[in-house]
Design a protein around this motif. Structure first.
Motif, PDB file in Angstrom:
ATOM      1  N   GLY A  63       0.852  -1.181   0.000  1.00 43.20           N
ATOM      2  CA  GLY A  63       0.000   0.000   0.000  1.00 43.20           C
ATOM      3  C   GLY A  63       0.886   1.227   0.000  1.00 43.20           C
ATOM      4  N   ARG A  64       0.718   2.077   1.008  1.00 50.35           N
ATOM      5  CA  ARG A  64       1.572   3.269   1.119  1.00 50.35           C
ATOM      6  C   ARG A  64       2.762   3.039   2.033  1.00 50.35           C
ATOM      7  NH1 ARG A  64      -1.255   8.591   0.228  1.00 50.35           N
ATOM      8  NH2 ARG A  64      -3.034   8.037  -1.044  1.00 50.35           N
ATOM      9  N   ALA A  65       2.742   1.919   2.770  1.00 43.36           N
ATOM     10  CA  ALA A  65       3.809   1.650   3.737  1.00 43.36           C
ATOM     11  C   ALA A  65       4.979   0.933   3.069  1.00 43.36           C
ATOM     12  CB  ALA A  65       3.265   0.799   4.884  1.00 43.36           C
ATOM     13  N   LEU A  66       6.189   1.207   3.570  1.00 40.17           N
ATOM     14  CA  LEU A  66       7.364   0.509   3.062  1.00 40.17           C
ATOM     15  C   LEU A  66       7.337  -0.950   3.490  1.00 40.17           C
ATOM     16  CD1 LEU A  66      10.253   3.036   3.817  1.00 40.17           C
ATOM     17  CD2 LEU A  66       9.295   2.464   1.600  1.00 40.17           C
ATOM     18  N   SER A  67       7.667  -1.846   2.572  1.00 35.61           N
ATOM     19  CA  SER A  67       7.841  -3.258   2.915  1.00 35.61           C
ATOM     20  C   SER A  67       9.302  -3.453   3.320  1.00 35.61           C
ATOM     21  CB  SER A  67       7.510  -4.131   1.705  1.00 35.61           C
ATOM     22  OG  SER A  67       8.463  -3.886   0.682  1.00 35.61           O
ATOM     23  N   SER A  68       9.704  -4.701   3.539  1.00 31.33           N
ATOM     24  CA  SER A  68      11.099  -4.958   3.920  1.00 31.33           C
ATOM     25  C   SER A  68      12.045  -4.509   2.806  1.00 31.33           C
ATOM     26  CB  SER A  68      11.307  -6.434   4.246  1.00 31.33           C
ATOM     27  OG  SER A  68      10.958  -7.244   3.139  1.00 31.33           O
ATOM     28  N   GLY A  69      11.633  -4.663   1.532  1.00 26.05           N
ATOM     29  CA  GLY A  69      12.466  -4.204   0.421  1.00 26.05           C
ATOM     30  C   GLY A  69      12.642  -2.695   0.425  1.00 26.05           C
ATOM     31  N   GLY A  70      11.555  -1.977   0.680  1.00 28.79           N
ATOM     32  CA  GLY A  70      11.631  -0.525   0.761  1.00 28.79           C
ATOM     33  C   GLY A  70      12.510  -0.073   1.909  1.00 28.79           C
ATOM     34  N   ARG A  74      15.889   2.201   1.807  1.00 28.75           N
ATOM     35  CA  ARG A  74      15.948   3.436   2.588  1.00 28.75           C
ATOM     36  C   ARG A  74      17.128   3.443   3.555  1.00 28.75           C
ATOM     37  NH1 ARG A  74      10.933   5.526   5.998  1.00 28.75           N
ATOM     38  NH2 ARG A  74      11.373   3.671   7.193  1.00 28.75           N
ATOM     39  N   SER A  75      17.446   2.298   4.148  1.00 31.68           N
ATOM     40  CA  SER A  75      18.516   2.265   5.142  1.00 31.68           C
ATOM     41  C   SER A  75      19.903   2.025   4.539  1.00 31.68           C
ATOM     42  CB  SER A  75      18.230   1.175   6.188  1.00 31.68           C
ATOM     43  OG  SER A  75      18.274  -0.110   5.588  1.00 31.68           O
ATOM     44  N   PHE A  76      19.965   1.739   3.224  1.00 30.97           N
ATOM     45  CA  PHE A  76      21.254   1.450   2.594  1.00 30.97           C
ATOM     46  C   PHE A  76      22.136   2.692   2.627  1.00 30.97           C
ATOM     47  CE2 PHE A  76      24.170   0.907  -0.988  1.00 30.97           C
ATOM     48  CZ  PHE A  76      24.701  -0.331  -0.654  1.00 30.97           C
ATOM     49  N   ARG A  77      23.384   2.554   3.050  1.00 33.61           N
ATOM     50  CA  ARG A  77      24.259   3.706   3.270  1.00 33.61           C
ATOM     51  C   ARG A  77      25.178   4.027   2.090  1.00 33.61           C
ATOM     52  NH1 ARG A  77      22.372   5.575   7.623  1.00 33.61           N
ATOM     53  NH2 ARG A  77      22.184   4.357   9.511  1.00 33.61           N
ATOM     54  N   GLY A  78      25.317   3.111   1.141  1.00 33.86           N
ATOM     55  CA  GLY A  78      26.200   3.348   0.000  1.00 33.86           C
ATOM     56  C   GLY A  78      25.482   4.034  -1.150  1.00 33.86           C
ATOM     57  N   PRO A  79      26.185   4.260  -2.262  1.00 42.19           N
ATOM     58  CA  PRO A  79      25.579   4.878  -3.438  1.00 42.19           C
ATOM     59  C   PRO A  79      24.503   3.989  -4.073  1.00 42.19           C
ATOM     60  CG  PRO A  79      27.966   5.071  -3.512  1.00 42.19           C
ATOM     61  CD  PRO A  79      27.645   4.112  -2.401  1.00 42.19           C
ATOM     62  N   ILE A  80      23.466   4.631  -4.599  1.00 40.80           N
ATOM     63  CA  ILE A  80      22.355   3.938  -5.253  1.00 40.80           C
ATOM     64  C   ILE A  80      22.092   4.598  -6.601  1.00 40.80           C
ATOM     65  CG2 ILE A  80      19.903   3.346  -5.159  1.00 40.80           C
ATOM     66  CD1 ILE A  80      20.049   3.494  -2.111  1.00 40.80           C
ATOM     67  N   LEU A  81      21.930   3.755  -7.629  1.00 41.35           N
ATOM     68  CA  LEU A  81      21.498   4.219  -8.944  1.00 41.35           C
ATOM     69  C   LEU A  81      20.161   3.571  -9.248  1.00 41.35           C
ATOM     70  CD1 LEU A  81      21.877   5.614 -11.707  1.00 41.35           C
ATOM     71  CD2 LEU A  81      23.167   3.570 -12.441  1.00 41.35           C
ATOM     72  N   GLY A  82      19.119   4.377  -9.380  1.00 42.77           N
ATOM     73  CA  GLY A  82      17.796   3.870  -9.738  1.00 42.77           C
ATOM     74  C   GLY A  82      17.507   4.165 -11.200  1.00 42.77           C
ATOM     75  N   ARG A  92       9.475   7.733  -4.308  1.00 44.88           N
ATOM     76  CA  ARG A  92       8.398   7.324  -3.396  1.00 44.88           C
ATOM     77  C   ARG A  92       8.918   7.149  -1.973  1.00 44.88           C
ATOM     78  NH1 ARG A  92       4.140   4.034  -4.898  1.00 44.88           N
ATOM     79  NH2 ARG A  92       3.695   4.136  -2.678  1.00 44.88           N
ATOM     80  N   ILE A  93      10.102   6.566  -1.826  1.00 40.44           N
ATOM     81  CA  ILE A  93      10.692   6.412  -0.489  1.00 40.44           C
ATOM     82  C   ILE A  93      10.938   7.784   0.127  1.00 40.44           C
ATOM     83  CG2 ILE A  93      12.822   5.710   0.709  1.00 40.44           C
ATOM     84  CD1 ILE A  93      12.785   3.192  -1.086  1.00 40.44           C
ATOM     85  N   GLY A  94      11.260   8.768  -0.738  1.00 43.34           N
ATOM     86  CA  GLY A  94      11.469  10.136  -0.270  1.00 43.34           C
ATOM     87  C   GLY A  94      10.184  10.913  -0.062  1.00 43.34           C
ATOM     88  N   GLY A  95       9.021  10.261  -0.235  1.00 46.95           N
ATOM     89  CA  GLY A  95       7.742  10.899   0.043  1.00 46.95           C
ATOM     90  C   GLY A  95       7.079  11.559  -1.158  1.00 46.95           C
TER      91      GLY A  95
END
Length: 197
Positions: A63-70, A74-82, A92-95
């Motif tokens: 729904g609107r809530a983060l699952s374990s994947g989300g 969100r908690s990953f501290r390294g670089p991310i490329l989406g 979406r994770i950023g609201g």
């Protein structure tokens, strides 16, 4: 090591264009097919994440809530490329919400050629698009780094320099993306290596 979160079930068994692009960089990676394998159990084994395109956010949101994947992303501290859906997930994770914005085929996009993700790439290139949604606004904590005519927000970068999103598909050279867009993967690998130090 870069962990690829593969969201496209079309690549259930075969190697995806994103994996081929990373093969060309020589950087070590591991692929997690989120629709089968879920997410890496040990976040520390990943120095960077690439979140691929796909058809569903269901592995990231309930729904609107983060699952374990989300929560993993969100908690990953390294670089991310989406990429495509990956950029939408970061937003979406950023609201941020999404809007309908359909594009299929090759379009011209404009890049901030001074941004490290686009190092060595011309400021206007052709890129393959395959999406139904786009961002209406740049999410809080990000700035825009790529522009298009139909889907205006084509790229974002977090102000801390660790999260990057691109709406287009740089990996899809055979479908019409400019070959120089492959440099995005080498540039991202450099960003990951620098962050590891």
């Amino acid at each position: 090591m870069i962990c690829i979160l593969q969201n496209d079930s079309d690549f259930y068994k075969e190697i995806s264009p994103v994996e081929k692009a990373l093969d060309n960089t020589g950087y070590e990676y591991s692929t997690w097919r989120t629709f089968l394998d879920g997410f890496p159990e040990d976040e520390l084994s990943c120095d960077g994440l690439i979140i691929t395109g796909g058809f569903s956010m269901s592995n990231y949101f309930e729904g609107r809530a983060l699952s374990s994947g989300g929560n993993f992303v969100r908690s990953f501290r390294g670089p991310i490329l989406g990429i495509c859906l990956g950029m939408q997930i970061l937003a979406r994770i950023g609201g941020e919400s999404l809007v309908v914005s359909k594009e299929l085929g090759v379009t011209k996009i404009r890049l901030d050629a001074l941004h490290e993700l686009f190092s060595g790439i011309e400021s206007e290139v052709s890129a393959y698009q395959r999406h139904n949604y786009g961002l209406p606004y740049v999410p809080y904590g990000y700035r825009q780094i790529a522009w298009g005519d139909e889907t205006f927000i084509q790229g974002i970068s977090s102000t801390d320099g660790l999260r990057f999103g691109i709406q287009f598909h740089p990996e899809e050279i055979e479908l019409g993306s400019d070959e120089q867009l492959q440099r995005i993967f080498a540039n991202f690998c450099r960003i990951v290596s620098f962050h590891k130090r």
